[in-house]
Design an enzyme around this catalytic site. Structure first.
Site, PDB file in Angstrom:
ATOM      1  N   GLN A 107     -18.118  -5.973  -1.802  1.00  0.00           N
ATOM      2  CA  GLN A 107     -17.185  -6.795  -2.588  1.00  0.00           C
ATOM      3  C   GLN A 107     -16.884  -8.133  -1.917  1.00  0.00           C
ATOM      4  O   GLN A 107     -16.082  -8.916  -2.418  1.00  0.00           O
ATOM      5  CB  GLN A 107     -15.906  -6.021  -2.911  1.00  0.00           C
TER       6      GLN A 107
ATOM      7  N   ASP B 220      -3.350  -6.980  -7.547  1.00  0.00           N
ATOM      8  CA  ASP B 220      -4.713  -7.366  -7.923  1.00  0.00           C
ATOM      9  C   ASP B 220      -4.870  -7.073  -9.415  1.00  0.00           C
ATOM     10  O   ASP B 220      -5.509  -6.101  -9.818  1.00  0.00           O
ATOM     11  CB  ASP B 220      -5.722  -6.581  -7.080  1.00  0.00           C
TER      12      ASP B 220
ATOM     13  N   HIS C  34       0.839  -1.210   0.000  1.00  0.00           N
ATOM     14  CA  HIS C  34       0.000   0.000   0.000  1.00  0.00           C
ATOM     15  C   HIS C  34       0.874   1.261   0.000  1.00  0.00           C
ATOM     16  O   HIS C  34       0.602   2.225  -0.704  1.00  0.00           O
ATOM     17  CB  HIS C  34      -0.881   0.046   1.256  1.00  0.00           C
TER      18      HIS C  34
END
Ligand code: AMP
Length: 289
Positions: free
Chosen positions: A61, A150, A37
């Site tokens: 989600q 991702d 991150h």
């Protein structure tokens, strides 16, 4: 650093910054921050005058039997980390700020969301696209940064922003790994010591396939998948755990179009993506070949 919880306060801040001619960089996260991150935050910082980070564990989600309730959280630690990286605003809204009780509007990207993670998690990307659109509508960023960890999510978000003419530049940051190669993930916190050692098989498998392709050896897509699967299962067995492969797949970069099992792999023309369960914990990883 300001910590804001309301849509109204974030809008007021962002309106004022934009009116002053500043560019806002945005990194959406679900918190429990790690170096992956942080790398995105640093990247956003170089592209904008202000850095806004959101931490929101987005219920839409998660599927009904997924880890929403137990998703790891550390609001205080995350706030300290954001401050260190030079975040201007940390947006931590409660669910009620982003979803009315009777909300019934969702954003769906059709083709790129299908297969891979969309297969096991059929409403996952609909939830991601919906919350990312809401966040874009609140923040109005010039640039938003997403991680290549991702990979499918990145392509889905890119497609959504393009198709809906969302006025934001989508930038990607490289996948950050632990020293032993395991992709950093908030979900690594769920792993037992043995599972954590077994998880090394994922990045090793990707590396093996990448090396074979780079060496110029003739390797068909189906063979590459078998090679990766065998390695992941071997490493698991050695550590006394039983990884369960959800998928291992070779796709065209960006479009994620499937590659036929018989096709010979060529460098630059394929990405290998995989998802593997260790107990109830599902880990994902990928590598462009
Ligand atoms: P998450 O908090 O898991 O929703 O992730 C928030 C953002 O961080 C997403 O854009 C992820 O792709 C990105 N991210 C998560 N893990 C990594 C990693 N190991 N390397 C790079 N980016 C990551």
């Amino acid at each position: 650093m300001e910590i804001l919880a309301s849509v109204e306060a974030v809008r007021a801040y962002c309106d004022a910054r934009r009116a002053a001619g500043e560019r806002i960089g945005f990194v959406p996260t679900m918190g429990y921050l790690h170096e992956g991150h942080l790398s995105l935050m640093r990247l956003a910082r170089t592209r904008a005058d202000r850095l806004l980070v959101s931490i929101f564990v987005n219920p839409t989600q998660f599927g009904p039997n997924e880890d929403l309730a137990r998703y790891p959280r550390d609001a205080e630690g995350d706030a300290a980390t954001c401050r260190e990286v030079g975040t201007d605003v940390l947006f931590m809204p409660p669910v009620s700020e982003l979803y009315a009780d009777d909300a019934e509007t969702f954003v769906t990207v059709e083709e790129v969301s299908r297969g891979l993670c969309g297969e096991r998690r059929p409403t996952h990307f609909r939830g991601v696209c919906t919350v990312v659109t809401k966040l874009f509508n609140i923040v109005g960023p010039c640039v938003a940064v997403f991680g290549e960890k991702d990979y499918q999510q990145l392509q889905v978000v890119r497609r959504m922003a393009r198709d809906l003419l969302q006025p934001v530049e989508i930038v990607s940051g490289p996948l950050v790994r632990e020293p032993d190669g395991v992709a950093m993930s908030s979900r690594n916190a769920y792993l037992s010591d043995a599972q954590r050692r077994g998880a090394r098989g994922l990045s090793q498998a990707l590396q093996r396939v990448a090396e074979r392709v780079a060496s110029g050896a003739e390797l068909r897509a189906g063979e590459a998948v078998a090679l990766a699967r065998d390695h992941i299962l071997d490493v698991g067995a050695r550590e006394g755990v039983e990884p369960k492969v959800d998928y291992i797949s070779l796709r065209r970069p960006e479009s994620l179009r499937p590659i036929d099992d018989e096709s010979v792999l060529r460098g630059g023309a394929a990405v290998m993506l995989l998802a593997v369960f260790f107990g109830a914990t599902r880990l994902i990883d990928n590598r462009e070949l």
